[in-house]
Design an enzyme around this catalytic site. Structure first.
Site, mmCIF file in Angstrom:
data_model
loop_
_atom_site.group_PDB
_atom_site.id
_atom_site.type_symbol
_atom_site.label_atom_id
_atom_site.label_comp_id
_atom_site.label_asym_id
_atom_site.label_seq_id
_atom_site.Cartn_x
_atom_site.Cartn_y
_atom_site.Cartn_z
ATOM 1 N N LYS A 54 -5.940 2.463 6.988
ATOM 2 C CA LYS A 54 -7.312 2.941 7.166
ATOM 3 C C LYS A 54 -8.230 1.787 7.553
ATOM 4 O O LYS A 54 -9.073 1.915 8.446
ATOM 5 C CB LYS A 54 -7.823 3.605 5.882
ATOM 6 C CG LYS A 54 -7.251 4.993 5.646
ATOM 7 C CD LYS A 54 -7.604 5.526 4.255
ATOM 8 C CE LYS A 54 -6.766 6.751 3.937
ATOM 9 N NZ LYS A 54 -6.829 7.173 2.541
ATOM 10 N N GLN A 98 -9.370 6.471 -2.997
ATOM 11 C CA GLN A 98 -7.979 6.853 -2.738
ATOM 12 C C GLN A 98 -7.385 7.575 -3.949
ATOM 13 O O GLN A 98 -7.532 7.130 -5.091
ATOM 14 C CB GLN A 98 -7.162 5.588 -2.401
ATOM 15 C CG GLN A 98 -5.715 5.829 -2.052
ATOM 16 C CD GLN A 98 -5.517 6.556 -0.718
ATOM 17 O OE1 GLN A 98 -6.364 6.498 0.171
ATOM 18 N NE2 GLN A 98 -4.423 7.266 -0.595
ATOM 19 N N ASP A 121 -14.099 12.223 2.812
ATOM 20 C CA ASP A 121 -12.893 13.009 2.517
ATOM 21 C C ASP A 121 -13.202 14.510 2.541
ATOM 22 O O ASP A 121 -12.270 15.323 2.621
ATOM 23 C CB ASP A 121 -12.390 12.670 1.107
ATOM 24 C CG ASP A 121 -11.234 11.681 1.094
ATOM 25 O OD1 ASP A 121 -10.428 11.706 2.046
ATOM 26 O OD2 ASP A 121 -11.134 10.918 0.114
HETATM 27 N N1 GUN Z 1 -4.278 10.371 -1.022
HETATM 28 C C1 GUN Z 1 -3.461 10.981 -0.158
HETATM 29 N N2 GUN Z 1 -4.171 11.548 0.852
HETATM 30 C C2 GUN Z 1 -5.461 11.273 0.601
HETATM 31 C C3 GUN Z 1 -6.671 11.560 1.282
HETATM 32 O O1 GUN Z 1 -6.706 12.227 2.324
HETATM 33 N N3 GUN Z 1 -7.798 11.086 0.716
HETATM 34 C C4 GUN Z 1 -7.796 10.388 -0.443
HETATM 35 N N4 GUN Z 1 -8.959 9.972 -0.938
HETATM 36 N N5 GUN Z 1 -6.694 10.087 -1.103
HETATM 37 C C5 GUN Z 1 -5.533 10.532 -0.575
#
Ligand code: GUN
Length: 288
Positions: A54, A98, A121
């Protein structure tokens, strides 16, 4: 007939290029780049890999990337204090905490503490509610990416029979809401669903998001269907290595489906591209 394989990597590269162009315009208009801050608690190796990707993608799009890596023992109060500071920081347009979080931290409480305008998100109840009621919202990244690929395959989705398998807040429920908003006829299947094979057999669109290796059998697929595989299951190989595989029996589905996403290289790359898109959207909305 063999399915058209949807190239998620190429589609994601195109979206990332679009976002980068939008970011360049934003910088000219506002004299600063949009900022995305990611918070990771603990040392889950898969999460660490995602967070690194990311950060790299954020900078490649011309945005400001920041990552807070907190130890696994971080208290919920400490995490909430960081979220409050990021909410108040004008240079931060997007906040992503996350998941999964360590067990002593309640993820719902943390998500609810994020400013909905910075919730890239799309997990905050305000954004989930706005999506469900048809109001403009920050929409979860994985289902957004899936919808883009489905629309490109099928065009107008009005009246199409769509089946979403999995009712998570992250994928299944928002996916069903997006397909409903696109006027598809949506069935949301889950672990208690009876006759999953029958539902799959009627669907022109199948989105599988349950995390069960090859749950969807190839011979269940309606001929010509658009099959989107969100599964990212790591399976052990005889030589001790591991391989990512989806929720759909890909080889079995290939001769029946009209379109199909591979794993890896399908939905995965689209998710990060959509996160960048959400960050730019959040920055524009905050600057307006
Ligand atoms: N963990 C796995 N996929 C995601 C996601 O799309 N967003 C977040 N914040 N954590 C994750």
């Amino acid at each position: 007939m063999s399915a058209i394989i949807i190239d998620g990597k190429a589609r994601a590269a195109a979206l990332r290029a679009e976002v980068a162009a939008g970011v360049a315009d934003f910088v000219v208009a506002h004299g600063r780049a949009p900022g995305l801050t990611v918070v990771i608690v603990g040392d889950d190796p898969a999460s660490a890999v995602y967070v690194r990707s990311k950060g790299i993608a954020t900078e490649a799009a011309g945005m400001v990337s920041a990552t807070h890596r907190l130890p696994a023992e971080t208290s919920q109060a400490e995490l909430l204090a960081l979220v409050a500071a990021l909410n108040a920081d004008p240079a931060v347009d997007g906040i992503l905490v996350q998941l999964p979080l360590p067990r002593h931290i309640d993820a719902d409480t943390v998500i609810a503490a994020i400013d909905p305008a910075k919730d890239v998100d799309g997990f905050h109840p305000v954004n989930a509610g706005r999506l469900a009621t048809g109001l403009p919202a920050l929409v979860p990244c994985t289902p957004s990416g899936c919808l883009m690929m489905i629309r490109e395959a099928l065009g107008d989705l009005s009246g199409k029979e769509a089946l979403v398998i999995g009712r998570s807040n992250i994928v299944g429920k928002p996916m069903a809401a997006l397909l409903t908003a696109a006027s598809a006829t949506v069935t949301l299947a889950h672990s208690r669903t009876r006759d999953l094979a029958g539902h799959v057999g009627r669907a022109e669109i199948v989105v599988a998001a349950v995390g069960v290796v090859h749950l969807v059998k190839g011979d269940w697929i309606r001929p010509g269907a658009c099959v989107i595989d969100v599964g990212m299951n790591r399976v052990a190989l005889p030589d001790g290595k591991t391989r990512l595989t989806g929720d759909v029996d890909y080889d079995g589905a290939l001769p029946r489906a009209g379109w199909i996403t591979p794993v890896p290289g399908g939905v995965g790359p689209m998710t990060i591209a959509c996160l960048l898109d959400n960050t730019l959207k959040a920055a524009k909305a905050r600057a307006a």
